[in-house]
Design an enzyme around this catalytic site. Structure first.
Site, short mmCIF file in Angstrom:
data_model
loop_
_atom_site.label_atom_id
_atom_site.label_comp_id
_atom_site.label_asym_id
_atom_site.label_seq_id
_atom_site.Cartn_x
_atom_site.Cartn_y
_atom_site.Cartn_z
CE LYS A 199 -3.31 2.84 3.00
NZ LYS A 199 -3.90 2.86 4.21
CD GLU A 244 -6.10 8.48 10.48
OE1 GLU A 244 -5.46 7.34 10.66
OE2 GLU A 244 -6.49 9.02 9.45
#
Length: 455
Positions: A199, A244
């Site tokens: 990723k 976040e």
């Protein structure tokens, strides 16, 4: 290269810090933001609670790979000489430093020696106002050579300049046009499919030019109202509303909210949003991306914790513009745990800043494996992230604090008060589609477009 904290860290006199309780603040979610007197605000607020500050009693700047440890060491040195009277004793009272740090160890080109862009900063305000669970307080920070008469006098005597709109906004491409960035995403997908990594998180920027100088308080008020589930922040020209939470440390308890996996929500009815949320929760591509992010946070926290709870499955976090797969990882700090390279002693345990340094960069903003993803970002992303996707938040005298990831954010230009640089990033895995990632990045730009005055 690691540099010592700048000369601005030196103080001829110790800091004198006084915190007193004040009546709870009237007003809604903007009550704290409404107190900010000028266009150099410091803020960390969510759902009407948090802390805001103004003035600058002390500034600590660091850069390079040791930027977090150097900042922490300078903070401890400052505290060792401080005189503190805290009559409230809540998280965020007493001495507080607001901070933000660059994503990468260094910035390319001429920015490589700019400590704000390529490093980090801790700012200790002269005045802090905080609110938590219906209790409000006021902190003043002075030097021993210049004491204010009382904390409440400092608040009463601070004139508030009017907040003005930035006016018309003209939009321009950032480092890359959207089509060119889609090609970058395609390159990232190709590298992943070749087996080089699992990723990578790739980001892009756009630039806004406004008719009038941008007042960060204008942005903060709009973000705090529209994105109340996010942590709205302002530190040294970096403004945003991040969903976040990199890490919160409070009395030995640690929390990290991990987001990865996104689907657009804007313009949907409630029923349509629920259907879209169900699709997100079943998306193999998004679940794969989320798993990498949660795993990286759990692995980074594990050496410093005696116990940890990692949810078996994520929940869907609904925001006005997007929905995210989210997991709240919680843990208990191990007694005597020490983060390598930090200045905290074993008895005190790691500070929130040291934990943020250990967690950064997570797979949610960099990729998996971290080192390979970071090198790929440097190679193909085509821009300097500056402090985008780096830790932003605050640190208290006891080491506790809250650090978010600087997402849904923008950096105000120090050279041109009418120029603002907006950022958005997307997690790329083998199943990613470049066109879809461009659309997702546009959705992630919406909060800051709205903050500047958009619909």
């Amino acid at each position: 290269m690691t540099a010592e904290p700048s000369a601005t860290a030196a103080q001829p006199h110790p800091l004198v810090v006084r915190t007193t309780r004040i009546p709870d603040l009237p007003g809604g979610l903007d009550a704290l933001v409404d107190l900010l007197p000028d266009a150099r605000p410091l803020a960390w607020v969510r759902r009407g609670d948090g802390i805001v500050g103004w003035g600058e009693a002390l500034r600590l700047e660091t850069w390079g790979p040791g930027r977090f440890a150097d900042a922490e060491a300078a903070w401890h040195e400052t505290l060792a000489r401080a005189v503190v009277r805290d009559e409230v004793g809540l998280p965020g009272t007493g001495p507080v430093a607001f901070g933000s740090f660059a994503f990468d160890d260094s910035a390319p080109g001429d920015d490589a020696h700019d400590p704000v862009r390529a490093g980090g900063v801790l700012v200790v305000p002269r005045v802090v106002v905080g609110r938590r669970d219906g209790q409000a307080w006021l902190t003043t920070v002075d030097t021993a050579g210049s004491l204010s008469s009382s904390p409440t006098d400092a608040l009463r005597r601070t004139p508030r300049a009017p907040v003005t709109s930035p006016g018309e906004v003209a939009w321009h491409d950032g480092a890359l046009r959207a089509d060119d960035w889609a090609a970058v995403v395609a390159e990232g997908v190709e590298r992943i499919r070749s087996g080089a990594l699992e990723k990578v998180v790739l980001a892009r920027d756009v630039v806004a030019h406004t008719a009038e100088p941008v007042d960060p308080r204008w942005l903060l008020a709009r973000l705090a109202s529209a994105y109340e589930a996010c942590w709205t922040f302002s530190v040294d020209g970096l403004v945003g509303a991040t969903p976040e939470l990199l890490v919160r440390s409070e009395k030995g308890l640690v929390t990290s909210r991990v987001l990865a996996g996104t689907i657009r929500r804007g313009g949907l009815s409630d029923d349509e949003a629920l259907l879209r949320a169900a699709q997100l929760a079943r998306s193999s591509k998004d679940l794969e991306e989320h798993e990498y992010a949660v795993r990286s946070v759990a692995q980074a926290l594990a050496p410093f914790c005696s116990s940890m709870n990692v949810p078996d499955a994520p929940f869907v976090l609904h925001l006005p513009n997007v929905m995210h797969l989210a997991s709240d990882v919680t843990a208990v700090l191990a007694r005597g745990a020490v983060v390598p390279g930090s200045s905290g002693g074993a008895a005190a345990g790691p500070t929130s800043l040291a934990l943020a340094a250990a967690l950064h960069p997570s797979a949610a903003v960099c990729g998996t494996p971290t080192s390979v993803a970071r090198e790929l970002i440097r190679e193909i992303e085509g821009m300097d992230r500056g402090r985008y996707a780096g830790p932003v938040g605050w640190l208290g005298a006891d080491g506790d604090g809250e650090w978010g990831i600087a997402l849904r954010s923008a950096e105000l230009s120090a050279a041109d008060p009418r120029s603002v640089r907006l950022f958005a990033g997307c997690g790329i895995v083998a199943a990613s589609d470049p066109a879809a990632e461009v659309a997702e990045s546009e959705a992630k730009l919406e909060p800051m477009r709205y903050a500047l005055g958009g619909a």
